[in-house]
Design a protein around this motif. Structure first.
Motif, PDB file in Angstrom:
ATOM      1  N   CYS A  80       0.846  -1.194   0.000  1.00 15.72           N
ATOM      2  CA  CYS A  80       0.000   0.000   0.000  1.00 15.72           C
ATOM      3  C   CYS A  80       0.884   1.248   0.000  1.00 15.72           C
ATOM      4  O   CYS A  80       1.829   1.327   0.791  1.00 15.72           O
ATOM      5  N   PRO A  81       0.580   2.237  -0.838  1.00 11.01           N
ATOM      6  CA  PRO A  81       1.375   3.472  -0.867  1.00 11.01           C
ATOM      7  C   PRO A  81       1.322   4.270   0.438  1.00 11.01           C
ATOM      8  O   PRO A  81       2.224   5.044   0.721  1.00 11.01           O
ATOM      9  N   THR A  82       0.292   4.060   1.244  1.00  9.55           N
ATOM     10  CA  THR A  82       0.162   4.812   2.490  1.00  9.55           C
ATOM     11  C   THR A  82       0.885   4.150   3.653  1.00  9.55           C
ATOM     12  O   THR A  82       1.662   4.784   4.354  1.00  9.55           O
ATOM     13  N   CYS A  83       0.654   2.849   3.862  1.00  9.26           N
ATOM     14  CA  CYS A  83       1.171   2.193   5.072  1.00  9.26           C
ATOM     15  C   CYS A  83       2.240   1.140   4.797  1.00  9.26           C
ATOM     16  O   CYS A  83       2.786   0.561   5.724  1.00  9.26           O
ATOM     17  N   ASN A  84       2.488   0.861   3.515  1.00 12.09           N
ATOM     18  CA  ASN A  84       3.516  -0.091   3.104  1.00 12.09           C
ATOM     19  C   ASN A  84       3.204  -1.529   3.527  1.00 12.09           C
ATOM     20  O   ASN A  84       4.098  -2.358   3.648  1.00 12.09           O
ATOM     21  N   VAL A  85       1.923  -1.843   3.765  1.00 14.46           N
ATOM     22  CA  VAL A  85       1.498  -3.194   4.114  1.00 14.46           C
ATOM     23  C   VAL A  85       1.117  -3.924   2.827  1.00 14.46           C
ATOM     24  O   VAL A  85       0.418  -3.371   1.972  1.00 14.46           O
ATOM     25  N   ALA A  86       1.593  -5.156   2.684  1.00 14.39           N
ATOM     26  CA  ALA A  86       1.264  -5.950   1.505  1.00 14.39           C
ATOM     27  C   ALA A  86      -0.212  -6.324   1.536  1.00 14.39           C
ATOM     28  O   ALA A  86      -0.692  -6.830   2.551  1.00 14.39           O
ATOM     29  N   PRO A  87      -0.948  -6.091   0.449  1.00  9.87           N
ATOM     30  CA  PRO A  87      -2.376  -6.421   0.437  1.00  9.87           C
ATOM     31  C   PRO A  87      -2.624  -7.889   0.140  1.00  9.87           C
ATOM     32  O   PRO A  87      -1.792  -8.552  -0.484  1.00  9.87           O
ATOM     33  N   ASP A  88      -3.769  -8.391   0.605  1.00 12.36           N
ATOM     34  CA  ASP A  88      -4.211  -9.724   0.213  1.00 12.36           C
ATOM     35  C   ASP A  88      -4.664  -9.670  -1.249  1.00 12.36           C
ATOM     36  O   ASP A  88      -4.342 -10.531  -2.037  1.00 12.36           O
ATOM     37  N   LEU A 114     -11.273   6.119 -11.150  1.00 14.34           N
ATOM     38  CA  LEU A 114     -11.274   4.725 -10.757  1.00 14.34           C
ATOM     39  C   LEU A 114     -10.938   4.634  -9.283  1.00 14.34           C
ATOM     40  O   LEU A 114      -9.989   5.267  -8.819  1.00 14.34           O
ATOM     41  N   GLY A 115     -11.716   3.870  -8.526  1.00 12.75           N
ATOM     42  CA  GLY A 115     -11.437   3.651  -7.108  1.00 12.75           C
ATOM     43  C   GLY A 115     -10.618   2.395  -6.923  1.00 12.75           C
ATOM     44  O   GLY A 115     -10.830   1.398  -7.608  1.00 12.75           O
ATOM     45  N   ILE A 116      -9.639   2.439  -6.020  1.00 12.75           N
ATOM     46  CA  ILE A 116      -8.789   1.287  -5.717  1.00 12.75           C
ATOM     47  C   ILE A 116      -8.811   1.070  -4.216  1.00 12.75           C
ATOM     48  O   ILE A 116      -8.606   2.003  -3.449  1.00 12.75           O
ATOM     49  N   LEU A 117      -9.051  -0.175  -3.805  1.00 15.66           N
ATOM     50  CA  LEU A 117      -9.073  -0.537  -2.391  1.00 15.66           C
ATOM     51  C   LEU A 117      -8.012  -1.591  -2.137  1.00 15.66           C
ATOM     52  O   LEU A 117      -8.009  -2.640  -2.785  1.00 15.66           O
ATOM     53  N   PHE A 118      -7.081  -1.321  -1.207  1.00 12.70           N
ATOM     54  CA  PHE A 118      -6.090  -2.299  -0.790  1.00 12.70           C
ATOM     55  C   PHE A 118      -6.730  -3.128   0.323  1.00 12.70           C
ATOM     56  O   PHE A 118      -6.991  -2.620   1.410  1.00 12.70           O
ATOM     57  N   GLU A 119      -7.012  -4.391   0.009  1.00 12.43           N
ATOM     58  CA  GLU A 119      -7.775  -5.248   0.917  1.00 12.43           C
ATOM     59  C   GLU A 119      -6.874  -5.944   1.926  1.00 12.43           C
ATOM     60  O   GLU A 119      -6.516  -7.085   1.766  1.00 12.43           O
ATOM     61  N   HIS A 120      -6.491  -5.273   2.882  1.00  7.35           N
ATOM     62  CA  HIS A 120      -5.858  -5.778   4.099  1.00  7.35           C
ATOM     63  C   HIS A 120      -5.817  -4.601   5.068  1.00  7.35           C
ATOM     64  O   HIS A 120      -6.358  -4.675   6.143  1.00  7.35           O
ATOM     65  N   CYS A 121      -5.219  -3.531   4.577  1.00 12.30           N
ATOM     66  CA  CYS A 121      -5.152  -2.333   5.418  1.00 12.30           C
ATOM     67  C   CYS A 121      -6.407  -1.474   5.254  1.00 12.30           C
ATOM     68  O   CYS A 121      -6.747  -0.699   6.124  1.00 12.30           O
ATOM     69  N   GLY A 122      -7.106  -1.610   4.112  1.00 16.02           N
ATOM     70  CA  GLY A 122      -8.339  -0.863   3.883  1.00 16.02           C
ATOM     71  C   GLY A 122      -8.145   0.528   3.307  1.00 16.02           C
ATOM     72  O   GLY A 122      -9.118   1.266   3.161  1.00 16.02           O
ATOM     73  N   HIS A 123      -6.909   0.910   2.945  1.00 17.25           N
ATOM     74  CA  HIS A 123      -6.709   2.237   2.360  1.00 17.25           C
ATOM     75  C   HIS A 123      -7.323   2.298   0.963  1.00 17.25           C
ATOM     76  O   HIS A 123      -7.218   1.356   0.185  1.00 17.25           O
ATOM     77  N   ARG A 124      -7.966   3.433   0.706  1.00 13.44           N
ATOM     78  CA  ARG A 124      -8.652   3.644  -0.572  1.00 13.44           C
ATOM     79  C   ARG A 124      -7.975   4.773  -1.335  1.00 13.44           C
ATOM     80  O   ARG A 124      -7.521   5.745  -0.744  1.00 13.44           O
ATOM     81  N   PHE A 125      -7.957   4.629  -2.661  1.00 14.96           N
ATOM     82  CA  PHE A 125      -7.329   5.628  -3.517  1.00 14.96           C
ATOM     83  C   PHE A 125      -8.206   5.871  -4.733  1.00 14.96           C
ATOM     84  O   PHE A 125      -9.064   5.060  -5.064  1.00 14.96           O
ATOM     85  N   LEU A 126      -7.957   6.983  -5.383  1.00 15.76           N
ATOM     86  CA  LEU A 126      -8.608   7.295  -6.648  1.00 15.76           C
ATOM     87  C   LEU A 126      -7.528   7.499  -7.703  1.00 15.76           C
ATOM     88  O   LEU A 126      -6.420   7.951  -7.398  1.00 15.76           O
TER      89      LEU A 126
END
Length: 170
Positions: A40-48, A63-75
């Motif tokens: 994740c660009p915000t927390c550096n946690v690898a997403p599932d 386009l919305g992007i959701l990193f599914e582990h940490c829950g950070h969302r991006f556009l």
């Protein structure tokens, strides 16, 4: 969770490269061991996984992007997505032409070695069964072959649905 933030081409590029590699792997029939996703660009946690879709405000075309582990969302706006996708295709072309053992692309990242390459978990997160990178199998405390089989096929279904992450569902 806070409002989603916009990604730049540089932030989106590692994800675009991983997705391009995965799409090409899928075209070659290599669907079970997929290239890892960048952190994740915000927390550096690898997403599932990473999911995409259009946010509720469909008028922007973002386009919305959701990193599914940490829950950070991006556009991502269309111009950024287009530029990152083009650059990713060029990078993957170069990667595929590079001899085995040569240095990786400049946007490569070193993902941490996962405990399991495949892990089936109960709804509460407890391990049912996992396959380690060395191929050995770990069984959870409540391992039952029948429930493991059901969970396996549910995981296969989820993986099949996530195989084309740039497409929005219909």
């Amino acid at each position: 969770m806070s409002e989603p933030t916009y990604l730049t081409v540089e932030q989106l590029l590692p994800l675009a490269v991983a997705i391009e590699h995965r799409q090409r792997q899928q075209k070659r029939g290599q669907q079970f061991i997929r290239r890892p996703l960048p952190p994740c660009p915000t927390c550096n946690v690898a997403p599932d996984e990473v999911s995409t879709g259009r946010p509720p405000n469909h008028f922007t075309g973002d386009l919305g992007i959701l990193f599914e582990h940490c829950g950070h969302r991006f556009l991502v706006d269309d111009a950024t997505a287009h530029e990152a996708t083009q650059q990713a295709a060029q990078i993957v072309d170069q990667d595929e032409q590079r001899p085995a053992g040569a240095s990786a692309s400049p946007v490569a990242f070193h993902a941490p070695q996962p405990e399991y390459v495949i892990a089936l978990r109960a709804d509460d997160g407890t391990l049912i069964v996992g396959i380690r990178p060395d191929g050995s199998i770990a069984r959870g405390p409540n391992y039952q072959p029948d429930s493991a089989a059901v969970e396996f096929w549910d995981a296969v279904t989820r993986a099949a649905q996530a195989a084309a992450p740039w497409r929005s569902g219909s």
